[in-house]
Design a protein around this motif. Structure first.
Motif, PDB file in Angstrom:
ATOM      1  N   LYS A 137      -8.230  28.459   9.346  1.00 28.03           N
ATOM      2  CA  LYS A 137      -7.833  29.251  10.509  1.00 28.03           C
ATOM      3  C   LYS A 137      -6.378  28.940  10.848  1.00 28.03           C
ATOM      4  CE  LYS A 137     -12.490  28.643  12.428  1.00 28.03           C
ATOM      5  NZ  LYS A 137     -13.271  28.154  13.596  1.00 28.03           N
ATOM      6  N   PRO A 138      -5.710  29.853  11.535  1.00 24.34           N
ATOM      7  CA  PRO A 138      -4.322  29.564  11.927  1.00 24.34           C
ATOM      8  C   PRO A 138      -4.185  28.267  12.726  1.00 24.34           C
ATOM      9  CG  PRO A 138      -4.777  31.884  12.195  1.00 24.34           C
ATOM     10  CD  PRO A 138      -6.099  31.231  11.844  1.00 24.34           C
ATOM     11  N   GLU A 139      -5.195  27.931  13.494  1.00 27.16           N
ATOM     12  CA  GLU A 139      -5.126  26.692  14.288  1.00 27.16           C
ATOM     13  C   GLU A 139      -5.260  25.427  13.442  1.00 27.16           C
ATOM     14  OE1 GLU A 139      -7.086  29.352  14.847  1.00 27.16           O
ATOM     15  OE2 GLU A 139      -9.083  28.743  15.593  1.00 27.16           O
ATOM     16  N   ASP A 140      -5.521  25.589  12.154  1.00 23.47           N
ATOM     17  CA  ASP A 140      -5.522  24.442  11.245  1.00 23.47           C
ATOM     18  C   ASP A 140      -4.106  24.100  10.773  1.00 23.47           C
ATOM     19  OD1 ASP A 140      -8.508  25.774   9.815  1.00 23.47           O
ATOM     20  OD2 ASP A 140      -8.365  24.068  11.188  1.00 23.47           O
ATOM     21  N   THR A 141      -3.162  24.924  11.123  1.00 27.51           N
ATOM     22  CA  THR A 141      -1.774  24.686  10.725  1.00 27.51           C
ATOM     23  C   THR A 141      -1.278  23.375  11.326  1.00 27.51           C
ATOM     24  OG1 THR A 141      -1.275  27.036  10.509  1.00 27.51           O
ATOM     25  CG2 THR A 141       0.585  25.542  10.897  1.00 27.51           C
ATOM     26  N   ALA A 142      -0.797  22.490  10.456  1.00 23.29           N
ATOM     27  CA  ALA A 142      -0.348  21.168  10.888  1.00 23.29           C
ATOM     28  C   ALA A 142       0.186  20.412   9.680  1.00 23.29           C
ATOM     29  CB  ALA A 142      -1.499  20.388  11.518  1.00 23.29           C
ATOM     30  N   VAL A 143       0.777  19.268   9.960  1.00 25.10           N
ATOM     31  CA  VAL A 143       1.077  18.308   8.901  1.00 25.10           C
ATOM     32  C   VAL A 143      -0.139  17.399   8.789  1.00 25.10           C
ATOM     33  CG1 VAL A 143       2.564  16.450   8.100  1.00 25.10           C
ATOM     34  CG2 VAL A 143       3.548  18.396   9.344  1.00 25.10           C
ATOM     35  N   ARG A 162      -4.219  15.009  11.283  1.00 22.30           N
ATOM     36  CA  ARG A 162      -3.252  16.099  11.309  1.00 22.30           C
ATOM     37  C   ARG A 162      -2.507  16.098  12.626  1.00 22.30           C
ATOM     38  NH1 ARG A 162      -7.371  21.337  11.521  1.00 22.30           N
ATOM     39  NH2 ARG A 162      -7.982  21.120  13.716  1.00 22.30           N
ATOM     40  N   GLN A 163      -1.317  16.657  12.562  1.00 18.21           N
ATOM     41  CA  GLN A 163      -0.494  16.755  13.759  1.00 18.21           C
ATOM     42  C   GLN A 163       0.203  18.107  13.767  1.00 18.21           C
ATOM     43  OE1 GLN A 163       2.322  13.557  14.343  1.00 18.21           O
ATOM     44  NE2 GLN A 163       2.411  13.943  16.531  1.00 18.21           N
ATOM     45  N   ALA A 164      -0.126  18.889  14.762  1.00 20.02           N
ATOM     46  CA  ALA A 164       0.516  20.183  14.951  1.00 20.02           C
ATOM     47  C   ALA A 164       1.721  20.005  15.871  1.00 20.02           C
ATOM     48  CB  ALA A 164      -0.477  21.172  15.549  1.00 20.02           C
ATOM     49  N   GLN A 176       3.100  10.216   3.640  1.00 16.88           N
ATOM     50  CA  GLN A 176       4.283  10.883   4.175  1.00 16.88           C
ATOM     51  C   GLN A 176       3.943  12.212   4.834  1.00 16.88           C
ATOM     52  OE1 GLN A 176       3.327  10.999   1.070  1.00 16.88           O
ATOM     53  NE2 GLN A 176       3.625  13.107   0.349  1.00 16.88           N
ATOM     54  N   GLY A 177       2.745  12.709   4.605  1.00 17.48           N
ATOM     55  CA  GLY A 177       2.323  13.964   5.208  1.00 17.48           C
ATOM     56  C   GLY A 177       2.537  15.147   4.291  1.00 17.48           C
ATOM     57  N   THR A 178       1.665  16.129   4.414  1.00 16.84           N
ATOM     58  CA  THR A 178       1.792  17.369   3.661  1.00 16.84           C
ATOM     59  C   THR A 178       1.514  18.539   4.602  1.00 16.84           C
ATOM     60  OG1 THR A 178       1.077  18.538   1.652  1.00 16.84           O
ATOM     61  CG2 THR A 178      -0.627  17.336   2.846  1.00 16.84           C
ATOM     62  N   VAL A 185       0.848  -1.184   0.000  1.00 17.95           N
ATOM     63  CA  VAL A 185       0.000   0.000   0.000  1.00 17.95           C
ATOM     64  C   VAL A 185       0.891   1.244   0.000  1.00 17.95           C
ATOM     65  CG1 VAL A 185      -1.708   1.329   1.283  1.00 17.95           C
ATOM     66  CG2 VAL A 185      -1.849  -1.178   1.226  1.00 17.95           C
ATOM     67  N   GLN A 186       0.595   2.152  -0.879  1.00 17.33           N
ATOM     68  CA  GLN A 186       1.322   3.425  -0.921  1.00 17.33           C
ATOM     69  C   GLN A 186       0.303   4.548  -1.006  1.00 17.33           C
ATOM     70  OE1 GLN A 186       4.089   3.890  -4.151  1.00 17.33           O
ATOM     71  NE2 GLN A 186       5.252   5.475  -3.089  1.00 17.33           N
ATOM     72  N   LEU A 187       0.476   5.530  -0.149  1.00 18.84           N
ATOM     73  CA  LEU A 187      -0.412   6.680  -0.120  1.00 18.84           C
ATOM     74  C   LEU A 187       0.420   7.917  -0.413  1.00 18.84           C
ATOM     75  CD1 LEU A 187      -2.314   5.799   3.188  1.00 18.84           C
ATOM     76  CD2 LEU A 187      -3.029   5.285   0.859  1.00 18.84           C
ATOM     77  N   VAL A 188       0.023   8.674  -1.411  1.00 12.41           N
ATOM     78  CA  VAL A 188       0.772   9.855  -1.815  1.00 12.41           C
ATOM     79  C   VAL A 188      -0.127  11.076  -1.715  1.00 12.41           C
ATOM     80  CG1 VAL A 188       2.089  10.955  -3.652  1.00 12.41           C
ATOM     81  CG2 VAL A 188       2.209   8.467  -3.351  1.00 12.41           C
ATOM     82  N   GLU A 189       0.242  11.971  -0.810  1.00 14.20           N
ATOM     83  CA  GLU A 189      -0.547  13.188  -0.591  1.00 14.20           C
ATOM     84  C   GLU A 189       0.000  14.330  -1.435  1.00 14.20           C
ATOM     85  OE1 GLU A 189      -0.374  11.772   3.963  1.00 14.20           O
ATOM     86  OE2 GLU A 189       1.195  12.160   2.483  1.00 14.20           O
ATOM     87  N   SER A 190      -0.875  15.257  -1.725  1.00  8.22           N
ATOM     88  CA  SER A 190      -0.487  16.491  -2.405  1.00  8.22           C
ATOM     89  C   SER A 190      -1.507  17.563  -2.067  1.00  8.22           C
ATOM     90  CB  SER A 190      -0.402  16.285  -3.916  1.00  8.22           C
ATOM     91  OG  SER A 190      -1.657  15.886  -4.428  1.00  8.22           O
ATOM     92  N   GLY A 191      -1.128  18.812  -2.353  1.00 11.02           N
ATOM     93  CA  GLY A 191      -2.074  19.910  -2.193  1.00 11.02           C
ATOM     94  C   GLY A 191      -1.852  20.790  -0.996  1.00 11.02           C
ATOM     95  N   GLY A 192      -0.899  20.473  -0.144  1.00 10.19           N
ATOM     96  CA  GLY A 192      -0.630  21.337   0.984  1.00 10.19           C
ATOM     97  C   GLY A 192       0.003  22.643   0.539  1.00 10.19           C
ATOM     98  N   GLY A 193       0.141  23.559   1.473  1.00  6.36           N
ATOM     99  CA  GLY A 193       0.756  24.833   1.151  1.00  6.36           C
ATOM    100  C   GLY A 193       0.464  25.861   2.215  1.00  6.36           C
ATOM    101  N   SER A 194       0.717  27.116   1.855  1.00  5.30           N
ATOM    102  CA  SER A 194       0.509  28.233   2.776  1.00  5.30           C
ATOM    103  C   SER A 194      -0.596  29.129   2.263  1.00  5.30           C
ATOM    104  CB  SER A 194       1.808  29.034   2.913  1.00  5.30           C
ATOM    105  OG  SER A 194       2.832  28.240   3.467  1.00  5.30           O
ATOM    106  N   VAL A 195      -1.508  29.464   3.148  1.00  3.34           N
ATOM    107  CA  VAL A 195      -2.607  30.354   2.790  1.00  3.34           C
ATOM    108  C   VAL A 195      -2.860  31.307   3.951  1.00  3.34           C
ATOM    109  CG1 VAL A 195      -3.748  28.736   1.243  1.00  3.34           C
ATOM    110  CG2 VAL A 195      -4.357  28.766   3.667  1.00  3.34           C
ATOM    111  N   GLN A 196      -3.590  32.352   3.657  1.00  2.00           N
ATOM    112  CA  GLN A 196      -4.011  33.265   4.713  1.00  2.00           C
ATOM    113  C   GLN A 196      -5.316  32.772   5.320  1.00  2.00           C
ATOM    114  OE1 GLN A 196      -4.051  37.222   2.929  1.00  2.00           O
ATOM    115  NE2 GLN A 196      -2.025  37.601   3.825  1.00  2.00           N
ATOM    116  N   ALA A 197      -5.553  33.216   6.529  1.00  2.00           N
ATOM    117  CA  ALA A 197      -6.797  32.848   7.203  1.00  2.00           C
ATOM    118  C   ALA A 197      -7.996  33.213   6.330  1.00  2.00           C
ATOM    119  CB  ALA A 197      -6.895  33.557   8.546  1.00  2.00           C
TER     120      ALA A 197
END
Length: 120
Positions: free
Chosen positions: A86-92, A37-39, A112-114, A1-13
């Motif tokens: 929201k800023p509190e959504d910031t995490a891997v 998610r893990q902050a 692997q996390g994004t 099994v291999q899981l490949v994530e994509s789509g993460g990044g930086s955004v404003q609130a």
């Protein structure tokens, strides 16, 4: 099994992001897929999940009304649409696949996390 994530990044609130998780391997014995998610300094927590049979969904209270999990069975891919971030959504953010093992146990597989970063 291999899981490949994509789509993460930086955004404003208040912004939006869409995460994708493409899974390889057999679809047999998959019970559910989801996003965790893990902050920094915190435990990994469930954000949303979707069952294989029937497609029922489950959301953390913090995600309800803002996030939406979906799947495309033809692509063996799940998505997490995140709105009103929201800023509190910031995490891997990690993709998870839960399978039923040979002896009826749960077997968890992880991507692997994004990184998702939301600035105020």
């Amino acid at each position: 099994v291999q899981l490949v994530e994509s789509g993460g990044g930086s955004v404003q609130a208040g912004g939006s992001l869409r995460l994708s998780c493409a899974a390889s391997g057999s679809t047999f014995s998959i019970n559910a897929m989801g996003w965790y998610r893990q902050a920094p300094g915190k435990q990994r927590e469930l954000v949303a999940s979707i069952r294989s049979g029937g497609g029922s969904t489950n959301y953390a209270d913090s995600a309800k009304g803002r996030f939406s999990i979906s799947r495309d069975n033809t692509k063996n891919t799940i998505y997490l649409q995140m709105n009103s971030l929201k800023p509190e959504d910031t995490a891997v953010y990690y993709c998870n696949q839960r399978r039923v093992g040979r002896y009826g146990q749960w077997d968890d597989y992880w991507g692997q996390g994004t990184q998702v970063t939301v600035s105020s």
